[in-house]
Write a protein that holds these residues in place. Structure first.
Motif, PDB file in Angstrom:
ATOM      1  N   ASN A 256      -5.638   8.443   7.018  1.00 28.06           N
ATOM      2  CA  ASN A 256      -5.816   7.011   7.150  1.00 28.06           C
ATOM      3  C   ASN A 256      -4.702   6.326   7.225  1.00 28.06           C
ATOM      4  N   LEU A 257      -4.641   5.031   8.002  1.00 30.19           N
ATOM      5  CA  LEU A 257      -3.449   4.264   7.981  1.00 30.19           C
ATOM      6  C   LEU A 257      -3.977   2.973   8.338  1.00 30.19           C
ATOM      7  N   ALA A 258      -3.499   1.860   7.427  1.00 27.83           N
ATOM      8  CA  ALA A 258      -3.953   0.692   7.383  1.00 27.83           C
ATOM      9  C   ALA A 258      -2.746  -0.456   7.060  1.00 27.83           C
ATOM     10  N   PRO A 259      -2.677  -1.411   8.269  1.00 31.66           N
ATOM     11  CA  PRO A 259      -1.719  -2.370   8.124  1.00 31.66           C
ATOM     12  C   PRO A 259      -2.402  -3.305   7.018  1.00 31.66           C
ATOM     13  N   ILE A 260      -1.245  -3.686   6.063  1.00 37.86           N
ATOM     14  CA  ILE A 260      -1.419  -4.758   4.991  1.00 37.86           C
ATOM     15  C   ILE A 260      -0.002  -5.597   5.150  1.00 37.86           C
ATOM     16  N   SER A 261      -0.242  -6.859   4.598  1.00 36.04           N
ATOM     17  CA  SER A 261       0.882  -7.671   4.428  1.00 36.04           C
ATOM     18  C   SER A 261       0.968  -8.443   3.015  1.00 36.04           C
ATOM     19  N   SER A 262       0.268  -8.075   2.123  1.00 40.53           N
ATOM     20  CA  SER A 262       0.213  -8.460   0.922  1.00 40.53           C
ATOM     21  C   SER A 262       1.134  -7.284  -0.094  1.00 40.53           C
ATOM     22  N   ALA A 263       2.078  -7.578  -0.157  1.00 41.83           N
ATOM     23  CA  ALA A 263       2.973  -6.740  -0.716  1.00 41.83           C
ATOM     24  C   ALA A 263       4.410  -7.327  -1.110  1.00 41.83           C
ATOM     25  N   PHE A 264       4.898  -6.958  -2.619  1.00 46.15           N
ATOM     26  CA  PHE A 264       6.148  -7.246  -2.914  1.00 46.15           C
ATOM     27  C   PHE A 264       6.739  -6.268  -3.976  1.00 46.15           C
ATOM     28  N   TRP A 265       8.076  -6.007  -3.967  1.00 50.61           N
ATOM     29  CA  TRP A 265       8.706  -5.120  -4.868  1.00 50.61           C
ATOM     30  C   TRP A 265       9.407  -5.464  -6.172  1.00 50.61           C
ATOM     31  N   LEU A 266       9.178  -4.889  -7.150  1.00 50.30           N
ATOM     32  CA  LEU A 266       9.990  -5.334  -8.383  1.00 50.30           C
ATOM     33  C   LEU A 266      10.738  -4.032  -8.713  1.00 50.30           C
ATOM     34  N   GLY A 267      12.022  -3.861  -8.602  1.00 57.19           N
ATOM     35  CA  GLY A 267      12.242  -2.350  -9.201  1.00 57.19           C
ATOM     36  C   GLY A 267      11.908  -1.429  -8.284  1.00 57.19           C
ATOM     37  N   TYR A 268      11.373  -0.220  -8.652  1.00 54.74           N
ATOM     38  CA  TYR A 268      10.947   0.781  -8.001  1.00 54.74           C
ATOM     39  C   TYR A 268       9.330   0.670  -8.025  1.00 54.74           C
ATOM     40  N   ARG A 269       9.037  -0.430  -8.347  1.00 58.44           N
ATOM     41  CA  ARG A 269       7.424  -0.886  -8.501  1.00 58.44           C
ATOM     42  C   ARG A 269       7.009  -1.592  -7.258  1.00 58.44           C
ATOM     43  N   CYS A 270       5.911  -1.344  -6.669  1.00 58.02           N
ATOM     44  CA  CYS A 270       5.399  -2.354  -5.506  1.00 58.02           C
ATOM     45  C   CYS A 270       3.960  -2.655  -6.099  1.00 58.02           C
ATOM     46  N   MET A 271       3.684  -4.081  -5.727  1.00 59.48           N
ATOM     47  CA  MET A 271       2.257  -4.544  -5.856  1.00 59.48           C
ATOM     48  C   MET A 271       1.850  -4.807  -4.498  1.00 59.48           C
ATOM     49  N   ILE A 272       0.462  -4.208  -4.353  1.00 59.96           N
ATOM     50  CA  ILE A 272      -0.024  -4.494  -2.927  1.00 59.96           C
ATOM     51  C   ILE A 272      -1.275  -5.234  -3.182  1.00 59.96           C
ATOM     52  N   GLY A 273      -1.922  -5.934  -2.342  1.00 57.78           N
ATOM     53  CA  GLY A 273      -3.118  -6.766  -2.469  1.00 57.78           C
ATOM     54  C   GLY A 273      -3.722  -6.373  -1.304  1.00 57.78           C
ATOM     55  N   ILE A 274      -4.935  -5.743  -1.646  1.00 60.05           N
ATOM     56  CA  ILE A 274      -5.860  -5.053  -0.746  1.00 60.05           C
ATOM     57  C   ILE A 274      -7.439  -5.254  -0.887  1.00 60.05           C
ATOM     58  N   ALA A 275      -8.300  -5.338   0.121  1.00 58.25           N
ATOM     59  CA  ALA A 275      -9.582  -5.645   0.009  1.00 58.25           C
ATOM     60  C   ALA A 275     -10.165  -4.081  -0.841  1.00 58.25           C
ATOM     61  N   ALA A 276     -10.990  -4.649  -1.688  1.00 58.30           N
ATOM     62  CA  ALA A 276     -11.769  -3.632  -2.690  1.00 58.30           C
ATOM     63  C   ALA A 276     -12.384  -2.746  -1.740  1.00 58.30           C
ATOM     64  N   HIS A 277     -13.094  -3.360  -0.680  1.00 58.15           N
ATOM     65  CA  HIS A 277     -14.107  -2.135   0.228  1.00 58.15           C
ATOM     66  C   HIS A 277     -13.076  -1.834   1.272  1.00 58.15           C
ATOM     67  N   SER A 278     -12.101  -1.322   1.288  1.00 61.26           N
ATOM     68  CA  SER A 278     -11.546  -0.437   2.125  1.00 61.26           C
ATOM     69  C   SER A 278     -11.382   0.830   1.755  1.00 61.26           C
ATOM     70  N   LYS A 279     -11.172   1.585   3.109  1.00 58.10           N
ATOM     71  CA  LYS A 279     -10.627   3.169   3.069  1.00 58.10           C
ATOM     72  C   LYS A 279      -9.666   3.241   2.359  1.00 58.10           C
ATOM     73  N   THR A 280      -8.762   2.433   2.357  1.00 62.11           N
ATOM     74  CA  THR A 280      -7.477   2.804   1.824  1.00 62.11           C
ATOM     75  C   THR A 280      -7.532   2.760   0.300  1.00 62.11           C
ATOM     76  N   THR A 281      -8.109   1.593  -0.235  1.00 61.64           N
ATOM     77  CA  THR A 281      -8.405   1.519  -1.767  1.00 61.64           C
ATOM     78  C   THR A 281      -9.183   2.630  -2.216  1.00 61.64           C
ATOM     79  N   GLU A 282     -10.306   2.968  -1.520  1.00 63.44           N
ATOM     80  CA  GLU A 282     -11.097   4.350  -1.879  1.00 63.44           C
ATOM     81  C   GLU A 282     -10.135   5.589  -2.147  1.00 63.44           C
ATOM     82  N   ASN A 283      -9.165   5.698  -0.901  1.00 68.12           N
ATOM     83  CA  ASN A 283      -8.517   6.778  -0.766  1.00 68.12           C
ATOM     84  C   ASN A 283      -7.495   6.880  -2.087  1.00 68.12           C
ATOM     85  N   ILE A 284      -6.599   5.869  -2.305  1.00 67.32           N
ATOM     86  CA  ILE A 284      -5.839   5.705  -3.428  1.00 67.32           C
ATOM     87  C   ILE A 284      -6.517   5.877  -4.680  1.00 67.32           C
TER      88      ILE A 284
END
Ligand SMILES: Cc1cc2nc3c(=O)[nH]c(=O)nc-3n(C[C@H](O)[C@H](O)[C@H](O)COP(=O)(O)O)c2cc1C
Length: 228
Positions: free
Chosen positions: A39-67
Motif C-alpha cells: 500500500n502507498l499513502a500520501p500524507i503531509s503531516s510529518a516532521f523529523w527530530l534526529g533520526y525520529r519522525c513523527m507522522i500524523g495520520i487518520a486512525a482509520h486508514s489502511k496505512t495505520t492498520e498496516n504499521i
C-alpha cells in the motif's frame, strides 16, 4: 523588567478556517498489506527530530492498520517532479470497505496504488515495506509509539493519531547530495513537494543567511544515526 502588550494595530482578523495546513512536505508512506501486497499513502503531516519522525495520520486508514500490524514502513519523499504521481494517489484508500468518513469525501478503494500512480516499488534493506524508486529520498522506519489526537474529549472522538517512527536506513538519490560530503543533503538541490492548504507547491529560493547553519551538522548525530 515589566513587559507591556502592545495594542495591536495590524489588520489581523479573528478567523475560523476549516483546516490549518500551513505547508509541510509530502511523504509517501509505503506499507505491506496482510496478503503481502503493498500500500502507498500520501500524507503531509510529518516532521523529523534526529533520526525520529513523527507522522500524523487518520486512525482509520489502511496505512495505520498496516504499521500497527507490521511495526514498520518506508517514508518516501517526493520532489516537485513527482507532483503528478502524488495527485493520482489522492482520494484513494487501500481500505475495503472505504471508511465512513472517507465516503463523504469521495474516496474509492484501490488495491494497487503503485500501478495507479505509475510508480515503481523497490526492495528495502531492513524492512519489508516498499521504497518508491522515483522518489529521491527513502527512509526505512520502524514503529516506536502512538499517541491519539483529541482523546481527552472521549475515545469515540479519536480520528487521528501521531506515530513516532525510528529511521533505520536512509537512501538518497545522488542528485540531491552535496558535492563535498556524500552524507549531506544539499538544500540547493533538494526540491521537496509541499502541500499548503490542499495545493501543491515547491520551495522558493533561499531568502536569508542562516546563523544556525554555522553549527556543524555532525553535532546532531545520535546513537540512532550511527546505528542506521
Ligand atoms: C497531498 C496529500 C496529503 C495528505 N496528508 C495527509 C495527512 O497528513 N494525514 C492523513 O491521515 N491523511 C493525509 N492525506 C489523505 C490520505 O492520503 C488518506 O487518508 C488515504 O486514505 C490514506 O491511504 P490509506 O487509507 O490507503 O492508508 C493526504 C492526502 C494527500 C493527497
Amino acid at each position: 523588567m515589566k513587559c507591556f502588550v502592545k495594542k495591536h494595530k495590524h489588520m489581523h482578523q479573528v478567523s475560523n478556517p476549516s483546516i490549518l495546513y500551513f505547508g509541510t512536505p509530502v511523504v509517501l508512506v509505503g506499507t505491506t498489506n496482510s496478503d503481502n501486497t503493498f500500500n502507498l499513502a500520501p500524507i503531509s503531516s510529518a516532521f523529523w527530530l534526529g533520526y525520529r519522525c513523527m507522522i500524523g495520520i487518520a486512525a482509520h486508514s489502511k496505512t495505520t492498520e498496516n504499521i500497527l500490524r507490521t511495526r514498520e514502513c518506508v517514508l518516501n519523499l517526493p520532489s516537485v517532479n513527482q507532483a503528478e504521481a502524488v495527485d493520482k494517489l489522492a482520494l484513494l484508500t487501500g481500505s475495503n470497505p472505504v471508511p465512513a468518513g472517507k465516503v463523504a469525501k469521495g474516496y474509492v478503494h484501490e488495491p494497487d496504488k503503485f500501478s495507479r500512480a505509475k510508480l515503481t516499488p523497490g526492495e528495502s534493506e531492513i524492512v519489508k515495506a516498499p521504497r518508491v524508486l522515483e522518489c529521491p529520498v527513502h527512509l526505512e522506519a520502524q514503529f516506536v509509539g502512538i499517541h491519539p489526537f483529541a482523546a481527552e474529549t472521549g475515545i469515540e472522538n479519536i480520528r487521528s493519531v501521531t506515530m513516532e517512527l525510528k529511521i533505520v536506513r536512509v537512501h538518497l538519490d545522488d542528485s540531491i547530495l552535496s558535492d563535498q560530503n556524500r552524507d549531506h543533503v544539499d538544500p540547493e538541490k533538494w526540491k521537496p513537494l509541499i502541500m499548503s492548504f490542499q495545493q501543491f507547491y515547491g520551495l522558493g529560493s533561499r531568502v536569508h543567511s542562516s546563523k544556525l547553519a554555522s553549527v556543524p551538522q555532525k553535532l546532531y548525530r545520535t546513537p540512532d544515526t550511527e546505528r542506521a
